[in-house]
Design an enzyme around this catalytic site. Sequence first.
Site, PDB file in Angstrom:
ATOM      1  CG  HIS A  58      -2.026   1.000   1.116  1.00 40.69           C
ATOM      2  ND1 HIS A  58      -3.023   0.930   0.164  1.00 40.69           N
ATOM      3  CD2 HIS A  58      -2.288   2.119   1.839  1.00 40.69           C
ATOM      4  CE1 HIS A  58      -3.846   1.948   0.322  1.00 40.69           C
ATOM      5  NE2 HIS A  58      -3.428   2.687   1.317  1.00 40.69           N
ATOM      6  CD  GLN A  63      -0.846  10.278   1.402  1.00 38.24           C
ATOM      7  OE1 GLN A  63      -0.580   9.578   2.361  1.00 38.24           O
ATOM      8  NE2 GLN A  63      -2.068  10.313   0.867  1.00 38.24           N
ATOM      9  CG  HIS A 234      -8.151   3.281   1.815  1.00 41.43           C
ATOM     10  ND1 HIS A 234      -8.208   4.376   0.984  1.00 41.43           N
ATOM     11  CD2 HIS A 234      -6.837   3.057   2.066  1.00 41.43           C
ATOM     12  CE1 HIS A 234      -6.965   4.804   0.740  1.00 41.43           C
ATOM     13  NE2 HIS A 234      -6.125   4.013   1.367  1.00 41.43           N
ATOM     14  CD  GLU A 237      -6.835   4.778   7.759  1.00 39.02           C
ATOM     15  OE1 GLU A 237      -7.460   5.023   6.712  1.00 39.02           O
ATOM     16  OE2 GLU A 237      -5.673   5.186   7.975  1.00 39.02           O
ATOM     17  CG  HIS A 271      -5.922   1.204   6.814  1.00 38.45           C
ATOM     18  ND1 HIS A 271      -4.578   1.392   7.030  1.00 38.45           N
ATOM     19  CD2 HIS A 271      -6.270   2.092   5.829  1.00 38.45           C
ATOM     20  CE1 HIS A 271      -4.132   2.363   6.228  1.00 38.45           C
ATOM     21  NE2 HIS A 271      -5.133   2.795   5.492  1.00 38.45           N
ATOM     22  CG  ASP A 322      -1.168   4.392   4.170  1.00 40.14           C
ATOM     23  OD1 ASP A 322      -1.415   5.190   3.272  1.00 40.14           O
ATOM     24  OD2 ASP A 322      -2.002   4.154   5.063  1.00 40.14           O
TER      25      ASP A 322
HETATM   26  C1  NGQ Z   1      -5.641   8.364   1.404  1.00 36.27           C
HETATM   27  N1  NGQ Z   1      -4.898   7.628   3.583  1.00 36.27           N
HETATM   28  O1  NGQ Z   1      -6.429   8.055   0.526  1.00 36.27           O
HETATM   29  O2  NGQ Z   1      -4.535   8.859   1.166  1.00 36.27           O
HETATM   30  C2  NGQ Z   1      -6.027   8.087   2.843  1.00 36.27           C
HETATM   31  C3  NGQ Z   1      -6.586   9.313   3.471  1.00 36.27           C
HETATM   32  C4  NGQ Z   1      -9.073   9.165   3.123  1.00 36.27           C
HETATM   33  C5  NGQ Z   1      -5.065   6.823   4.640  1.00 36.27           C
HETATM   34  N2  NGQ Z   1      -6.261   6.435   4.932  1.00 36.27           N
HETATM   35  C6  NGQ Z   1      -7.790   9.863   2.789  1.00 36.27           C
HETATM   36  N3  NGQ Z   1      -4.071   6.419   5.371  1.00 36.27           N
HETATM   37  O3  NGQ Z   1      -9.057   8.047   3.643  1.00 36.27           O
HETATM   38  O4  NGQ Z   1     -10.116   9.734   2.816  1.00 36.27           O
HETATM   39 ZN    ZN Z   2      -4.152   4.475   1.838  1.00 41.08          ZN
END
Ligand code: NGQ
Ligand code: ZN
Length: 457
Positions: A58, A63, A234, A237, A271, A322
């Site tokens: 992942h 980022q 996802h 989480e 997650h 991630d």
């Molecule tokens: C993301 N990251 O898509 O980058 C997500 C945050 C979301 C993580 N969940 C954004 N670690 O989940 O809306």
């Molecule tokens: Zn992610």
Amino acid sequence: MGDRAGLRGFGAGQLWRTDGWQADAMLTVDAGGHLQAAAGVAGETLGQWVLPGMPNLHSHAFQRAMAGLAERRGPGDDSFWTWRETMYAFAAAIGPDELQAIAAQLYVEMLKAGYTQVCEFHYLHHQPDGTPYAQPEAMSLALVEAAREAGIALTLLPVLYMSGGFDGRPLAARQRRFGHDVSGYVRLLETLRRHEGDDLRVGIALHSLRAVPEEALRSVLATSAAKDGPIHIHIAEQIGEVQDCLAIRGARPVEWLLDHAEVDARWCLVHATHLTGHEASRLARSGAVAGLCPTTEANLGDGLFPLADYLDAGGTLGVGSDSHISVSPVEELRWLEYGQRLASRHRNIAARHAGDSVAETLWRAALRGGARASGLPVGRLAEGARADLIVLDEQAPLLAARDARSCLDSFVFAGNAPLVRDVMCGGRWQVRDYRHRDEERIAARYRAVVERLAAQA
Ligand code: NGQ
Ligand code: ZN
């Protein structure tokens, strides 16, 4: 180096096979960078400790360039959701050139840390205002190019992202560049699949149950584009997501997904932090991979995955970096175990049977789950697999007097400076003696891009 009809032979003092170390092992690599059954080709000795490289299941590559920029307290109570605002603001400045420069640097760092494959969960599809680029797949191709520059195997997972919440609200302004309808999304998949090869697999990603309405989930999974390849999502989480899902869909996220999709070994649930005992055992039985990202989950304040219950139910897991607040399979596995120790006030949690080693249990599990999530022949040093391997530095003081019973535990728990000396990916040396073959150029370009981004901010 032995060479017979394009075959190269390598020896290892100890080689990590699926069920443990094998002493005085031989490997044969063919011209295409895959392992062959032992053909008796004598050759170079790689080192004392040779392991399959770890798949990274992942990644949001962009980022990496904001790592450390969200660690100062804001005006209110900081949370996952305030971090996300910082991340969205950062993402707005990323176009194809920036993405390629950041991802290439990240992938070099991954290789040097021992990851030899990465699953890129990619949703920055369009221009910041939501208009597609002249070449609609430009951002995806930036990731493909970055992986080739670094020499890492890539599973590209273009993300379907349609709504801003479980209630189906439209995307917020900053989310507009993530969006597709189902047919636009399938077109993107089909375009990208033409680039597939030995080092590139294209799979499907659903951003989350919040971002993909039920009807769209059903229709994308029914298309021919979804007939094979990995499917990532996802899920569960944050507690807020569990509560919204219960309120609007009448079930917890993992429970809902298991009830509404044919979740099997093609799936990776990223997650899956908040599980009841019943969800954990259902997920384990499905054959899906739990995609655990312990350093990011710690950084974002997500919570702890029920590791012991899941392992006891026979569940499959892998690790990912991630948000890239840390880029190291060792650190992911260490923190996976440490979180459990801190919460339970016991030790050696991942080792479920007397005599088992924690690091061996976790390294083996993450190779297997990571490989499954990648859809590529990786994660094992056996016939037909890619020659993706890492060689530990047997000269490192930390590994003095370590043997096959103790080497991995010292590597995973005690290494602070990296112990990965050499890395081969697809049969090619990408890292030798701690240096990546193109690291200066890639780092210089990264630095210039990040400095430009900082000056604009
Ligand atoms: C993301 N990251 O898509 O980058 C997500 C945050 C979301 C993580 N969940 C954004 N670690 O989940 O809306
Ligand atoms: Zn992610």
